[in-house]
Design an enzyme around this catalytic site. Sequence first.
Site, PDB file in Angstrom:
ATOM      1  N   GLU A 134       0.802  -1.243   0.000  1.00  0.00           N
ATOM      2  CA  GLU A 134       0.000   0.000   0.000  1.00  0.00           C
ATOM      3  C   GLU A 134       0.825   1.279   0.000  1.00  0.00           C
ATOM      4  O   GLU A 134       0.551   2.201   0.762  1.00  0.00           O
ATOM      5  CB  GLU A 134      -0.967  -0.013   1.194  1.00  0.00           C
ATOM      6  CG  GLU A 134      -1.884  -1.216   1.189  1.00  0.00           C
ATOM      7  CD  GLU A 134      -2.820  -1.285   2.398  1.00  0.00           C
ATOM      8  OE1 GLU A 134      -2.733  -0.422   3.269  1.00  0.00           O
ATOM      9  OE2 GLU A 134      -3.632  -2.235   2.444  1.00  0.00           O
ATOM     10  N   ASN A 182       2.128  -5.286  -3.065  1.00  0.00           N
ATOM     11  CA  ASN A 182       0.711  -5.569  -2.808  1.00  0.00           C
ATOM     12  C   ASN A 182      -0.038  -4.261  -2.556  1.00  0.00           C
ATOM     13  O   ASN A 182       0.440  -3.398  -1.799  1.00  0.00           O
ATOM     14  CB  ASN A 182       0.637  -6.454  -1.546  1.00  0.00           C
ATOM     15  CG  ASN A 182      -0.708  -7.090  -1.306  1.00  0.00           C
ATOM     16  OD1 ASN A 182      -1.264  -7.740  -2.187  1.00  0.00           O
ATOM     17  ND2 ASN A 182      -1.248  -6.903  -0.102  1.00  0.00           N
ATOM     18  N   HIS A 197     -10.477  -5.798  -2.618  1.00  0.00           N
ATOM     19  CA  HIS A 197     -11.565  -5.564  -1.657  1.00  0.00           C
ATOM     20  C   HIS A 197     -12.663  -4.782  -2.380  1.00  0.00           C
ATOM     21  O   HIS A 197     -12.502  -3.598  -2.665  1.00  0.00           O
ATOM     22  CB  HIS A 197     -11.065  -4.750  -0.463  1.00  0.00           C
ATOM     23  CG  HIS A 197     -10.043  -5.464   0.360  1.00  0.00           C
ATOM     24  ND1 HIS A 197     -10.352  -6.584   1.102  1.00  0.00           N
ATOM     25  CD2 HIS A 197      -8.728  -5.229   0.561  1.00  0.00           C
ATOM     26  CE1 HIS A 197      -9.265  -6.999   1.735  1.00  0.00           C
ATOM     27  NE2 HIS A 197      -8.264  -6.207   1.424  1.00  0.00           N
ATOM     28  N   GLU A 204      -6.388 -10.627  -1.348  1.00  0.00           N
ATOM     29  CA  GLU A 204      -7.238 -10.385  -0.169  1.00  0.00           C
ATOM     30  C   GLU A 204      -8.696 -10.267  -0.590  1.00  0.00           C
ATOM     31  O   GLU A 204      -9.438  -9.405  -0.104  1.00  0.00           O
ATOM     32  CB  GLU A 204      -6.799  -9.090   0.549  1.00  0.00           C
ATOM     33  CG  GLU A 204      -5.335  -9.085   0.943  1.00  0.00           C
ATOM     34  CD  GLU A 204      -4.890  -7.809   1.658  1.00  0.00           C
ATOM     35  OE1 GLU A 204      -5.757  -6.999   2.066  1.00  0.00           O
ATOM     36  OE2 GLU A 204      -3.670  -7.633   1.809  1.00  0.00           O
ATOM     37  N   ASP A 259     -12.433 -10.009  -1.163  1.00  0.00           N
ATOM     38  CA  ASP A 259     -13.758 -10.051  -0.546  1.00  0.00           C
ATOM     39  C   ASP A 259     -14.664  -9.105  -1.306  1.00  0.00           C
ATOM     40  O   ASP A 259     -14.199  -8.123  -1.890  1.00  0.00           O
ATOM     41  CB  ASP A 259     -13.747  -9.789   0.973  1.00  0.00           C
ATOM     42  CG  ASP A 259     -12.986  -8.555   1.407  1.00  0.00           C
ATOM     43  OD1 ASP A 259     -12.836  -7.610   0.609  1.00  0.00           O
ATOM     44  OD2 ASP A 259     -12.559  -8.516   2.577  1.00  0.00           O
TER      45      ASP A 259
HETATM   46  O1  G3I Z   1      -6.463  -8.082  18.875  1.00  0.00           O
HETATM   47  C1  G3I Z   1      -6.803  -6.788  19.330  1.00  0.00           C
HETATM   48  C2  G3I Z   1      -7.639  -6.859  20.577  1.00  0.00           C
HETATM   49  O2  G3I Z   1      -6.883  -7.444  21.586  1.00  0.00           O
HETATM   50  C3  G3I Z   1      -8.084  -5.446  20.940  1.00  0.00           C
HETATM   51  O3  G3I Z   1      -8.924  -5.494  22.044  1.00  0.00           O
HETATM   52  C4  G3I Z   1      -8.814  -4.808  19.783  1.00  0.00           C
HETATM   53  C5  G3I Z   1      -9.234  -3.368  20.077  1.00  0.00           C
HETATM   54  O4  G3I Z   1      -9.120  -2.551  18.955  1.00  0.00           O
HETATM   55  O5  G3I Z   1      -7.952  -4.783  18.676  1.00  0.00           O
HETATM   56  C6  G3I Z   1      -7.562  -6.073  18.241  1.00  0.00           C
HETATM   57  O6  G3I Z   1      -6.691  -5.925  17.146  1.00  0.00           O
HETATM   58  C7  G3I Z   1      -7.325  -5.589  15.931  1.00  0.00           C
HETATM   59  C8  G3I Z   1      -6.909  -6.648  14.911  1.00  0.00           C
HETATM   60  O7  G3I Z   1      -7.410  -6.301  13.647  1.00  0.00           O
HETATM   61  C9  G3I Z   1      -7.431  -8.052  15.261  1.00  0.00           C
HETATM   62  O8  G3I Z   1      -8.830  -8.067  15.229  1.00  0.00           O
HETATM   63  C10 G3I Z   1      -6.853  -4.221  15.492  1.00  0.00           C
HETATM   64  O9  G3I Z   1      -7.342  -3.252  16.372  1.00  0.00           O
HETATM   65  C11 G3I Z   1      -7.320  -3.942  14.089  1.00  0.00           C
HETATM   66  O10 G3I Z   1      -6.707  -2.745  13.638  1.00  0.00           O
HETATM   67  C12 G3I Z   1      -6.908  -5.074  13.156  1.00  0.00           C
HETATM   68  O11 G3I Z   1      -7.462  -4.812  11.883  1.00  0.00           O
HETATM   69  C13 G3I Z   1      -6.812  -5.461  10.825  1.00  0.00           C
HETATM   70  C14 G3I Z   1      -6.345  -4.435   9.820  1.00  0.00           C
HETATM   71  O12 G3I Z   1      -5.814  -5.076   8.669  1.00  0.00           O
HETATM   72  C15 G3I Z   1      -5.270  -3.548  10.422  1.00  0.00           C
HETATM   73  O13 G3I Z   1      -4.693  -2.768   9.462  1.00  0.00           O
HETATM   74  C16 G3I Z   1      -7.785  -6.442  10.197  1.00  0.00           C
HETATM   75  O14 G3I Z   1      -8.032  -7.519  11.104  1.00  0.00           O
HETATM   76  C17 G3I Z   1      -7.211  -7.008   8.898  1.00  0.00           C
HETATM   77  O15 G3I Z   1      -8.185  -7.764   8.231  1.00  0.00           O
HETATM   78  C18 G3I Z   1      -6.774  -5.871   8.003  1.00  0.00           C
HETATM   79  O16 G3I Z   1      -6.188  -6.425   6.835  1.00  0.00           O
HETATM   80  C19 G3I Z   1      -5.774  -5.486   5.844  1.00  0.00           C
HETATM   81  C20 G3I Z   1      -4.498  -6.010   5.218  1.00  0.00           C
HETATM   82  O17 G3I Z   1      -3.516  -6.228   6.218  1.00  0.00           O
HETATM   83  C21 G3I Z   1      -3.971  -5.046   4.167  1.00  0.00           C
HETATM   84  N1  G3I Z   1      -5.000  -4.739   3.177  1.00  0.00           N
HETATM   85  C22 G3I Z   1      -6.283  -4.301   3.727  1.00  0.00           C
HETATM   86  C23 G3I Z   1      -6.818  -5.285   4.748  1.00  0.00           C
HETATM   87  C24 G3I Z   1      -8.185  -4.864   5.252  1.00  0.00           C
HETATM   88  O18 G3I Z   1      -8.120  -3.662   5.958  1.00  0.00           O
END
Ligand code: G3I
Length: 305
Positions: free
Chosen positions: A127, A169, A206, A235, A237
């Site tokens: 990105e 990516n 996405h 990725e 969806d």
């Molecule tokens: O695990 C913690 C938890 O302990 C905490 O209580 C909670 C509170 O915010 O956060 C949890 O972590 C979160 C994590 O996902 C697991 O669920 C993070 O806040 C959250 O920011 C994180 O989001 C991820 C995101 O990337 C971060 O950038 C998404 O799961 C994930 O699907 C998403 O994936 C990205 C790819 O890496 C890059 N391309 C886009 C894609 C979708 O956004």
Amino acid sequence: GSTLQDAAAETGRYYGTAIAASRMNDQQYMNIANTEFNMITAENEMKMDAMQPQRGNFNWASGDRIVDWALQNGKQVRGHALAWHSQQPGWMQSMEGSSLRTAMLDHVTQVATYYRGKIHSWDVVNEAFADGSSGARRDSNLQRTGNDWIEAAFRAARAADPQAKLCYNDYNIDNWNHAKTRAVHAMVADFKSRGVPIDCVGLQAHFNSGNPVPSDYHVTIQNFADLGVDVQITELDIEGSGTSQAEQFRGVHQACMSVARCTGISVWGVRDTDSWRAQGTPLLFDGNGGKKAAYHAVLEQLNSG
Ligand code: G3I
């Protein structure tokens, strides 16, 4: 083939998903993952903040949990991601200039070295381009270390793990008539012409109603492939439901299958309820683990090739 991975394998492709370590005690989730997919991406566990929470202090446990499960079950692994403006650990977010450049390259080297031999493809840089019509690089602390930060990251990754395929990516590089797509394409062309080590481009894919699957998707995929790189849908969806969602999924697979160098497709999660945008029900399995219309369309499309 009667599963996604088997049907894809018959076309010479892999079929993948993102896995979250926090869900690995869920039997239904793991059964679907094991049955249907043969390329595994850690959804969050191999990002910079997860891998190096304190400077020089690496935390391999969650990444290893996913990588070890995948390899023990005969699957391959997509590494995600070595360098990214987002999900940086706090100590890195406050760095800049040459010390940040050094820290970023050290991170790339250490993580790629630790996982050497276990990774099919790395998302080396994720990105790095701006949204909108500028075609410019995204502003970030990494970008401000100098425009050559991306190629420096690729060279460091190649040196650390010469066997892994090295990918760039990004999202919203699906429409050929979009400045961001053209800008990434131009970067890859430049890298190939100057011998910067790059092997593949990942299209995150996405999609939703505001950002539908483009009708010229195969053109974009072919144009990247024509640069001499593999292309993967990394990725996938698509928000929606029913026949409309299923037909959009079919279209993405049709586009990939029309290009020999489109070598694999990964969806970004297993069940709708596992998705980062669960309310959009964007995946192939419903919250009960049932196969959706989209699943059947994808399997049929893969089997038609
Ligand atoms: O695990 C913690 C938890 O302990 C905490 O209580 C909670 C509170 O915010 O956060 C949890 O972590 C979160 C994590 O996902 C697991 O669920 C993070 O806040 C959250 O920011 C994180 O989001 C991820 C995101 O990337 C971060 O950038 C998404 O799961 C994930 O699907 C998403 O994936 C990205 C790819 O890496 C890059 N391309 C886009 C894609 C979708 O956004």
